[in-house]
Design an enzyme around this catalytic site. Sequence first.
Site, PDB file in Angstrom:
ATOM      1  N   GLY A  82      41.190  47.506  31.726  1.00 50.41           N
ATOM      2  CA  GLY A  82      41.128  46.570  32.950  1.00 50.41           C
ATOM      3  C   GLY A  82      40.840  47.493  34.187  1.00 50.41           C
ATOM      4  O   GLY A  82      41.808  48.272  34.611  1.00 50.41           O
ATOM      5  N   VAL A 112      51.058  46.522  31.324  1.00 44.07           N
ATOM      6  CA  VAL A 112      51.155  45.608  32.563  1.00 44.07           C
ATOM      7  C   VAL A 112      50.759  44.190  32.587  1.00 44.07           C
ATOM      8  O   VAL A 112      51.251  43.627  33.292  1.00 44.07           O
ATOM      9  CB  VAL A 112      50.064  46.540  33.553  1.00 44.07           C
ATOM     10  CG1 VAL A 112      50.379  46.014  34.999  1.00 44.07           C
ATOM     11  CG2 VAL A 112      50.650  48.346  33.693  1.00 44.07           C
ATOM     12  N   ARG A 114      60.603  46.473  44.851  1.00 43.29           N
ATOM     13  CA  ARG A 114      60.568  45.387  45.769  1.00 43.29           C
ATOM     14  C   ARG A 114      62.008  45.270  46.513  1.00 43.29           C
ATOM     15  O   ARG A 114      62.041  44.979  47.711  1.00 43.29           O
ATOM     16  CB  ARG A 114      60.235  44.127  45.338  1.00 43.29           C
ATOM     17  CG  ARG A 114      58.476  44.150  45.015  1.00 43.29           C
ATOM     18  CD  ARG A 114      58.162  42.943  44.292  1.00 43.29           C
ATOM     19  NE  ARG A 114      56.759  42.888  44.240  1.00 43.29           N
ATOM     20  CZ  ARG A 114      55.867  42.348  43.343  1.00 43.29           C
ATOM     21  NH1 ARG A 114      56.511  41.707  42.212  1.00 43.29           N
ATOM     22  NH2 ARG A 114      54.688  42.367  43.394  1.00 43.29           N
ATOM     23  N   HIS A 158      60.564  40.046  33.455  1.00 40.76           N
ATOM     24  CA  HIS A 158      59.836  39.930  34.745  1.00 40.76           C
ATOM     25  C   HIS A 158      59.483  38.639  35.203  1.00 40.76           C
ATOM     26  O   HIS A 158      58.591  37.875  34.482  1.00 40.76           O
ATOM     27  CB  HIS A 158      58.372  40.917  34.652  1.00 40.76           C
ATOM     28  CG  HIS A 158      57.506  40.946  35.778  1.00 40.76           C
ATOM     29  ND1 HIS A 158      58.092  41.357  36.921  1.00 40.76           N
ATOM     30  CD2 HIS A 158      56.135  40.726  35.794  1.00 40.76           C
ATOM     31  CE1 HIS A 158      57.253  41.474  37.796  1.00 40.76           C
ATOM     32  NE2 HIS A 158      56.297  41.225  37.573  1.00 40.76           N
TER      33      HIS A 158
HETATM   34  N1  LIG Z   1      53.761  43.899  35.012  1.00 40.49           N
HETATM   35  C1  LIG Z   1      53.526  43.591  36.269  1.00 40.49           C
HETATM   36  O1  LIG Z   1      54.482  43.802  37.085  1.00 40.49           O
HETATM   37  C2  LIG Z   1      52.070  43.376  37.119  1.00 40.49           C
HETATM   38  C3  LIG Z   1      51.934  43.300  38.381  1.00 40.49           C
HETATM   39  C4  LIG Z   1      50.725  42.911  38.795  1.00 40.49           C
HETATM   40  C5  LIG Z   1      49.996  42.475  37.893  1.00 40.49           C
HETATM   41  N2  LIG Z   1      49.934  42.242  36.551  1.00 40.49           N
HETATM   42  C6  LIG Z   1      49.157  41.519  35.669  1.00 40.49           C
HETATM   43  O2  LIG Z   1      48.194  42.811  35.529  1.00 40.49           O
HETATM   44  C7  LIG Z   1      46.915  41.889  34.858  1.00 40.49           C
HETATM   45  C8  LIG Z   1      45.729  42.535  35.928  1.00 40.49           C
HETATM   46  O3  LIG Z   1      45.924  42.011  37.182  1.00 40.49           O
HETATM   47  P1  LIG Z   1      44.800  42.542  38.381  1.00 40.49           P
HETATM   48  O4  LIG Z   1      45.447  42.039  39.532  1.00 40.49           O
HETATM   49  O5  LIG Z   1      44.479  43.928  37.842  1.00 40.49           O
HETATM   50  O6  LIG Z   1      43.725  41.179  37.811  1.00 40.49           O
HETATM   51  P2  LIG Z   1      41.987  41.687  37.866  1.00 40.49           P
HETATM   52  O7  LIG Z   1      41.519  40.262  37.420  1.00 40.49           O
HETATM   53  O8  LIG Z   1      41.707  42.386  39.167  1.00 40.49           O
HETATM   54  O9  LIG Z   1      41.699  42.767  36.655  1.00 40.49           O
HETATM   55  C9  LIG Z   1      41.631  42.233  35.366  1.00 40.49           C
HETATM   56  C10 LIG Z   1      40.564  43.007  34.700  1.00 40.49           C
HETATM   57  O10 LIG Z   1      40.854  43.090  33.266  1.00 40.49           O
HETATM   58  C11 LIG Z   1      39.326  42.829  32.754  1.00 40.49           C
HETATM   59  N3  LIG Z   1      39.380  42.461  31.491  1.00 40.49           N
HETATM   60  C12 LIG Z   1      39.748  41.314  30.870  1.00 40.49           C
HETATM   61  N4  LIG Z   1      39.598  41.069  29.678  1.00 40.49           N
HETATM   62  C13 LIG Z   1      39.394  42.343  29.120  1.00 40.49           C
HETATM   63  C14 LIG Z   1      39.113  43.035  27.822  1.00 40.49           C
HETATM   64  N5  LIG Z   1      39.114  42.260  26.679  1.00 40.49           N
HETATM   65  N6  LIG Z   1      39.191  44.308  28.059  1.00 40.49           N
HETATM   66  C15 LIG Z   1      39.095  45.013  28.848  1.00 40.49           C
HETATM   67  N7  LIG Z   1      38.989  44.338  30.207  1.00 40.49           N
HETATM   68  C16 LIG Z   1      39.238  43.409  30.120  1.00 40.49           C
HETATM   69  C17 LIG Z   1      38.721  42.242  33.630  1.00 40.49           C
HETATM   70  O11 LIG Z   1      37.359  42.060  33.541  1.00 40.49           O
HETATM   71  C18 LIG Z   1      39.247  42.612  35.048  1.00 40.49           C
HETATM   72  O12 LIG Z   1      38.491  43.631  35.598  1.00 40.49           O
HETATM   73  C19 LIG Z   1      47.318  40.528  35.140  1.00 40.49           C
HETATM   74  O13 LIG Z   1      47.687  40.076  34.164  1.00 40.49           O
HETATM   75  C20 LIG Z   1      48.477  40.551  36.282  1.00 40.49           C
HETATM   76  O14 LIG Z   1      49.160  39.520  35.981  1.00 40.49           O
HETATM   77  C21 LIG Z   1      51.366  42.454  36.097  1.00 40.49           C
END
Ligand SMILES: NC(=O)c1ccc[n+]([C@@H]2O[C@H](COP(=O)([O-])OP(=O)(O)OC[C@H]3O[C@@H](n4cnc5c(N)ncnc54)[C@H](O)[C@@H]3O)[C@@H](O)[C@H]2O)c1
Length: 309
Positions: A9, A118, A151, A175
């Site tokens: 990602g 994540v 946070r 979470h």
């Molecule tokens: N655990 C936590 O505390 C926490 C905190 C923030 C965000 N997140 C989660 O992390 C994830 C990513 O957030 P973000 O802001 O980077 O989103 P984003 O949309 O900016 O990035 C996600 C990326 O994943 C890619 N992707 C989709 N399907 C894929 C696949 N099969 N293989 C490889 N890549 C793929 C997309 O093309 C995109 O570039 C979300 O699910 C978000 O909710 C979790």
Amino acid sequence: MRKKVTVVGAGNVGATAAHWIAAKELADVVLVDVVEGVPQGKSLDLLQAMPIEKRDVQITGSNGYEETANSDIVVITAGIARKPGMSRDDLLNTNAKIMADVVGKVTAVSPNCIMIIVSNPLDAMAQAAFKQSGFNRERVIGMAGVLDSARFRTFIAEELKVSVENVTAFVLGGHGDTMVPLPRYSTVAGIPITELMDEATIARLVSRTANGGAEIVKHLKTGSAYYAPSAAAVEMVEAILKDKKKILPCAAYLQGEYGINGLYVGVPCKLGERGLEQIVEIKLTEPEAAALKKSADAVKELCTIIGMA
Ligand SMILES: NC(=O)c1ccc[n+]([C@@H]2O[C@H](COP(=O)([O-])OP(=O)(O)OC[C@H]3O[C@@H](n4cnc5c(N)ncnc54)[C@H](O)[C@@H]3O)[C@@H](O)[C@H]2O)c1
């Protein structure tokens, strides 16, 4: 030889995680995404910052997994993120499919890696990754508590006008809205915050912490938080790569600890070279135990929907 960390990602969280890893010179990084050109472009850009930052690491972008082979750690951030009005749970079905795809490909080429999950909804995605990988629980760990407690620490430091360095915070549970901050174990220079703030103030900070993600989504409108989430994931990466035996709140697969069995829930974990090396158990008060159970029930409900309970 340098260690190798893959980040799946290359969106906001993934690319920023790659940034922190490179800036700290922790490991070579491979950035993977399904969108053509994005991981290649971002990694080349980041690589060109290395002479300025004086860091010797290799950074590679790819749409495939060949380059990720034999990674020490794989951080999975692939999936969709929240938009205003969405809860983390709204991401469940889409991200479960993405997780299945990613975990299969990661484990095929890096069978000995440690995975840090994540993608949201975090605890259910960690559970899905654990079940699909067939890895032991030491090697599949979810990131949420480090962020939630960071946070909380931020708000405590701001409220008391003290250095963030003085503040530790303790957060249990899933979470999301059901997370369980433990004020009596949250301290400023070793002093429990219950000695320094009244109940109403603590309740206000706890509520802001539980809604910390939504507050940022509301500002951004087109996506969710990523600087602190990626820094949190990289704190876990660093603890493992440097075998620090650091105790951090992480989502771990519980097997009876805290009275919970067969489920990913946030608990204090010792992270070292083997990944999850120990779950630290503390005695909870009745209300705390009830809040943790409620949080675990919420995670279980999501896992049941995707057939991972
Ligand atoms: N655990 C936590 O505390 C926490 C905190 C923030 C965000 N997140 C989660 O992390 C994830 C990513 O957030 P973000 O802001 O980077 O989103 P984003 O949309 O900016 O990035 C996600 C990326 O994943 C890619 N992707 C989709 N399907 C894929 C696949 N099969 N293989 C490889 N890549 C793929 C997309 O093309 C995109 O570039 C979300 O699910 C978000 O909710 C979790």
